[in-house]
Design a protein around this motif. Structure first.
Motif: not given
Length: 132
Positions: A16-27
């Motif tokens: 995902a992307v939030h505020a120009g930052t990439v967020v990677v989560r286990r799913a």
């Protein structure tokens, strides 16, 4: 870093992307997976949304309690961190006697900082400038 998170080859993740930052989560039902070599591929569209250039150096922060990674590019870091010129101008040398007070407790406190580890000669620097 993946060891800290307990992620193995094939681990399903969401990107995902939030505020120009990439967020990677286990799913469990994540659209993406770590490959056999446990490398993470960030799709081109995501890199563009976050202004990440090809081969750009990034800061990667593991968040084990959330089973996630946060990836910040140089541009985002430049906006988030204090002005480096102001920091350099305001910095005072460590281990230097202050004001010639004759060895008082404030001098000892400053001298104690002289024991701070310094990188070995020839070690890699932090890299400056943006690539991409």
């Amino acid at each position: 870093m993946f060891d800290v998170l307990g992620w193995e080859a094939g681990t399903r993740i969401d990107i995902a992307v939030h505020a120009g930052t990439v967020v990677v989560r286990r799913a469990r039902g994540g659209e993406y997976r770590l490959n056999a070599r446990r490398l993470l591929h960030i799709p081109v569209a995501v890199r563009r949304w976050c202004c990440l250039g090809e081969r750009e150096l990034v800061l990667v922060r593991a968040v084990p309690e959330l089973s996630a990674l946060v990836i910040c590019g140089q541009e985002r870091l430049d906006r988030a961190l204090p002005d480096p010129r102001r920091l350099v101008d305001a910095a005072r040398a460590v281990g230097v006697h202050v004001g010639g007070s004759g060895g008082g407790s404030s001098d000892r406190a400053v001298q104690a900082g002289g024991a701070v580890s310094r990188p070995a000669a020839g070690s890699a620097g932090s890299g400056s400038g943006r690539r991409g």
